[in-house]
Enzyme design. Structure first.
Site, short mmCIF file in Angstrom:
data_model
loop_
_atom_site.label_atom_id
_atom_site.label_comp_id
_atom_site.label_asym_id
_atom_site.label_seq_id
_atom_site.Cartn_x
_atom_site.Cartn_y
_atom_site.Cartn_z
N ASP A 37 11.82 -102.32 -8.61
CA ASP A 37 10.93 -101.67 -9.56
C ASP A 37 9.64 -102.48 -9.70
O ASP A 37 9.67 -103.63 -10.16
CB ASP A 37 11.67 -101.59 -10.91
CG ASP A 37 11.06 -100.56 -11.84
OD1 ASP A 37 9.97 -100.04 -11.52
OD2 ASP A 37 11.68 -100.26 -12.87
N ASP A 38 8.54 -101.90 -9.27
CA ASP A 38 7.23 -102.56 -9.36
C ASP A 38 7.12 -103.81 -8.49
O ASP A 38 6.40 -104.75 -8.83
CB ASP A 38 6.89 -102.97 -10.82
CG ASP A 38 6.72 -101.80 -11.77
OD1 ASP A 38 7.03 -100.66 -11.37
OD2 ASP A 38 6.30 -102.02 -12.91
N CYS A 77 6.73 -95.28 -12.00
CA CYS A 77 8.19 -95.16 -11.91
C CYS A 77 8.80 -93.75 -11.84
O CYS A 77 9.33 -93.34 -10.81
CB CYS A 77 8.83 -95.85 -13.10
SG CYS A 77 8.32 -97.55 -13.34
N HIS A 135 16.10 -93.01 -15.31
CA HIS A 135 14.74 -92.58 -15.70
C HIS A 135 14.42 -91.14 -15.34
O HIS A 135 13.26 -90.78 -15.14
CB HIS A 135 13.68 -93.53 -15.07
CG HIS A 135 12.45 -93.64 -15.91
ND1 HIS A 135 11.29 -94.28 -15.47
CD2 HIS A 135 12.18 -93.21 -17.16
CE1 HIS A 135 10.39 -94.23 -16.41
NE2 HIS A 135 10.89 -93.58 -17.45
N ASP A 292 9.66 -98.75 -5.92
CA ASP A 292 9.31 -97.40 -6.41
C ASP A 292 7.81 -97.18 -6.56
O ASP A 292 7.33 -96.06 -6.65
CB ASP A 292 10.03 -97.09 -7.74
CG ASP A 292 9.50 -97.91 -8.91
OD1 ASP A 292 8.95 -99.01 -8.70
OD2 ASP A 292 9.64 -97.44 -10.06
N ASN A 293 7.05 -98.29 -6.61
CA ASN A 293 5.58 -98.22 -6.65
C ASN A 293 5.06 -99.62 -6.40
O ASN A 293 5.83 -100.57 -6.26
CB ASN A 293 5.07 -97.65 -7.99
CG ASN A 293 5.65 -98.32 -9.21
OD1 ASN A 293 6.52 -97.76 -9.88
ND2 ASN A 293 5.24 -99.55 -9.48
CA CA Z 1 8.18 -98.80 -11.18
#
Ligand code: CA
Length: 497
Positions: A37-38, A77, A135, A292-293
Site C-alpha cells: 500500500d503506497d 487506494c 477497502h 496499489d499506487n
Molecule cells: Ca494506497
C-alpha cells in the site's frame, strides 16, 4: 526487456503416433497476489533503492520478470483496488473515490453486480482468500466472503494502526464510552465476519495468516488464489524496533520507519516462500507483487526517477514496482519494459485458471501471457489511462507506447516521450502538437464510458458534481486553453441556462 522469452515452458506434447496434437492439461497454478500500500517505485531493492533492502522480494524478482512499466488504474487506494478486483477502470463502475475510514456505517460499496476476479477463480475450483486490507465496502453485502473469497483475515477499511497493544486500548476506551463512529484504523482485525483478538504487529499477523492459509489450501487439495493485501507501508508510520535497527543509518525518521515497514513485509514474504517450498507448492505458484499506487513522498516514500507522488497523474502517482515469479514458467533475470496494467491481471488469471471471464463481463485489460513469452507489447496502439477528480477539476494522463500526455492542476497539457524521459522533464507538446491533440481527443472519447460516482468525499465534492463543475471534461480536454477559473466557469454556466 532483454531478448529472452518470459514464458519458458508450455506443455504441448505432440503425439508420437499420429498427426493430432494432444494438449497436456497444465495443472492450474496457485496464484498469490502480494499487494503493498503506497509503496514507492524506488522502495525495493530490485528497483535500485539506495537505502531500503528487500532481500526476499529481490530473490523472487531476480528469479522472475520485473515489469518496469507497470501501471495501476488509479493513483490512490480504493479505486485502484476496485479496478484490480473488477478488471475495470473505477470511473466505469462508480468507484473513483475512496470510501471513508471514519467507521460510520453506510450502504456504500462496489456494486454487487460487478463480478470480482475472486468470484471467477472460486468458480474455477480455487480456494480463495484475502489477507489484509479490503477497502471495498464494509456492509455485509460488500464484504469479502460475499465477493468470492472463501476466507478473509484482515480489516475492512482503508488502513490500520500496526501495534495492537497501542490501538486496542484506544478502541476499548472509545467503545465503552459509547463513541460512534470509531475510526476503522482502530477496530479489531477480523477473521471472516468475526472480530479476533490480535497480539502481533499487524504486518507480521498478516504474514502469519498467509502462511497458515497456504498450508490449509494444500490440505483442501485445491489450487489457491490469495490476495495478500498488506497495508504497509501506508501511514501511520509504525515499525518494530528490530526492523528499525536494520536501518539505523537512515537519518530521516519517517524514511527510517517507512524502510523498516517495507522490511517487515519482506520478512513475511520470506516466510511464505519458505512454506511454499516446504509444502511442495512453490514450483506451481505464480507470485505477482506490486503496489496499489505510487509512494507518498510526504510520508517517507521515494519514487525516483519518476516525477510526482501518490495521487498524481505524473508517473510517480500510478506507476508501480511489479514482478511476476513462477519457476520454469516465467523467465528469470528479465526486465519487461512494455507497459502493462493491473487491469490485465483479471483476464490473465482467467487464462491461467483454464477458465473464461464471466459471460458479458466488461474487462478493460487483456491477457498478457503470450506477450510475456514473445516480448511484445500487450497494448500496442492502446492507451493506459489515469484520471483523478480533484476539487472542481480533474487530473488526467494517458500513455500509448513511448508517448504520454498529462494534465495536472492548472498546468496546460504536456506531452512526453516517456521511454526516453522517464522523469517527465521535457515537454514536447510544442514539437508534436498533432500527436498531443490526437491523444487528448482519444482520452476524451474514453471518458464517455464513465458513470457518475456512487460516493464522493465531501459536501463540496457533491456540489461540484451537482453543478456540472465535475467531471468538467469539456474544460479539461480543451487543449489550447488553460483551465477555466471560477469566474469564467460561472459565466459558462450562466450562458448554458
Ligand atoms: Ca494506497
Amino acid at each position: 526487456m532483454k531478448m529472452k522469452s518470459a514464458l519458458c515452458g508450455l506443455t504441448m506434447i505432440l503425439s508420437a503416433f499420429g498427426c493430432s496434437a494432444q494438449v497436456k492439461k497444465t495443472p492450474k497454478p496457485n496464484i498469490l497476489v502480494i499487494l503493498c500500500d503506497d509503496l514507492g517505485y524506488a522502495d525495493v531493492g530490485f528497483n535500485n533503492s539506495p537505502d531500503i533492502i528487500t532481500p526476499e522480494l529481490d530473490k523472487l524478482a531476480k528469479a522472475g520478470t520485473i515489469m518496469t512499466s507497470a501501471y495501476v488504474a488509479h493513483p490512490f487506494c480504493g479505486p485502484s483496488r476496485a479496478a484490480l478486483m473488477t478488471g475495470r477502470y473505477p470511473h466505469q463502475i462508480g468507484a473513483p473515490y475512496n470510501l471513508s475510514d471514519n467507521g460510520r456505517v453506510t450502504d456504500l460499496g462496489v456494486p454487487v453486480n460487478e463480478i470480482y476476479m475472486s468470484n471467477m477463480l472460486q468458480g474455477a475450483g480455487y480456494y480463495t482468500s484475502i489477507v489484509g486490507k479490503w477497502h471495498l465496502g464494509d456492509n455485509p453485502q460488500f464484504r469479502p466472503n460475499k465477493r468470492g473469497f472463501d476466507e478473509f483475515f484482515g480489516f475492512l477499511g482503508g488502513g490500520h494502526r500496526y501495534f495492537p497493544n497501542q490501538y486496542q486500548p484506544i478502541y476499548e476506551k472509545q467503545k465503552s464510552a459509547g463513541m460512534y463512529p470509531i475510526n476503522d484504523y482502530l477496530k479489531p482485525l477480523m477473521h471472516n465476519n468475526e472480530e479476533v483478538s490480535e497480539t502481533e504487529y499487524v504486518t507480521d499477523a498478516l504474514s502469519r495468516e498467509a502462511v497458515r492459509i497456504v498450508t490449509e489450501s494444500k490440505k483442501k487439495n485445491k489450487p489457491f488464489f490469495m490476495y495478500l493485501s498488506y497495508n504497509a507501508p501506508h501511514v501511520p508510520l509504525e515499525a518494530k524496533e528490530e526492523d528499525l535497527k536494520v536501518f539505523a543509518n537512515i537519518k530521516d525518521k519517517d524514511r527510517r520507519t517507512y524502510a523498516a515497514m517495507v522490511y517487515a513485509v519482506d520478512r513475511g514474504v520470506g516466510e511464505i516462500v519458505k512454506r511454499l517450498k516446504e509444502n511442495g507448492q512453490y514450483e506451481n505458484t505464480l507470485i505477482v507483487f506490486f503496489s496499489d499506487n505510487g509512494g507518498n513522498f510526504d510520508h517517507g516514500a521515494n519514487n525516483f526517477p519518476l516525477k510526482g507522488t501518490k495521487g498524481d497523474t505524473f508517473e510517480g502517482g500510478f506507476r508501480v514496482p511489479m514482478f511476476f515469479h513462477w519457476p520454469n514458467k516465467i523467465a528469470a533475470g528479465v526486465h519487461f519494459d512494455h507497459p502493462v496494467s493491473a487491469l490485465d491481471l483479471y483476464p490473465t488469471f482467467a487464462h491461467l485458471a483454464n477458465t473464461n471471464p464471466p459471460k458479458g463481463k466488461v474487462l478493460n485489460g487483456k491477457n498478457i501471457w503470450n506477450d510475456l513469452a514473445s516480448n511484445t507489447s500487450p497494448h500496442k496502439d492502446e492507451m493506459i489511462y489515469s484520471l483523478r477528480y480533484r476539487e472542481g477539476y480533474c487530473d488526467v494522463a494517458a500513455r500509448k507506447e513511448d508517448w504520454k500526455i498529462v494534465r495536472m492542476g492548472n498546468e496546460p497539457w504536456q506531452l512526453f516521450n516517456i521511454t526516453k524521459d522517464l522523469g517527465e522533464h521535457k515537454d514536447l507538446s510544442g514539437q508534436f502538437p498533432d500527436r498531443l491533440k490526437e491523444m487528448v481527443a482519444e482520452t476524451k472519447e474514453w471518458t464517455k464510458t464513465h458513470i457518475a460516482p456512487l460516493w464522493v468525499y465531501s459536501q463540496k465534492d457533491a456540489e461540484y458534481w451537482e453543478s456540472g463543475r465535475l467531471p468538467g471534461y469539456d474544460d479539461t480536454f480543451e487543449v489550447d486553453k488553460l483551465r477555466m477559473g471560477p469566474l469564467e466557469y460561472k459565466e459558462m454556466m450562466e450562458k448554458r441556462k
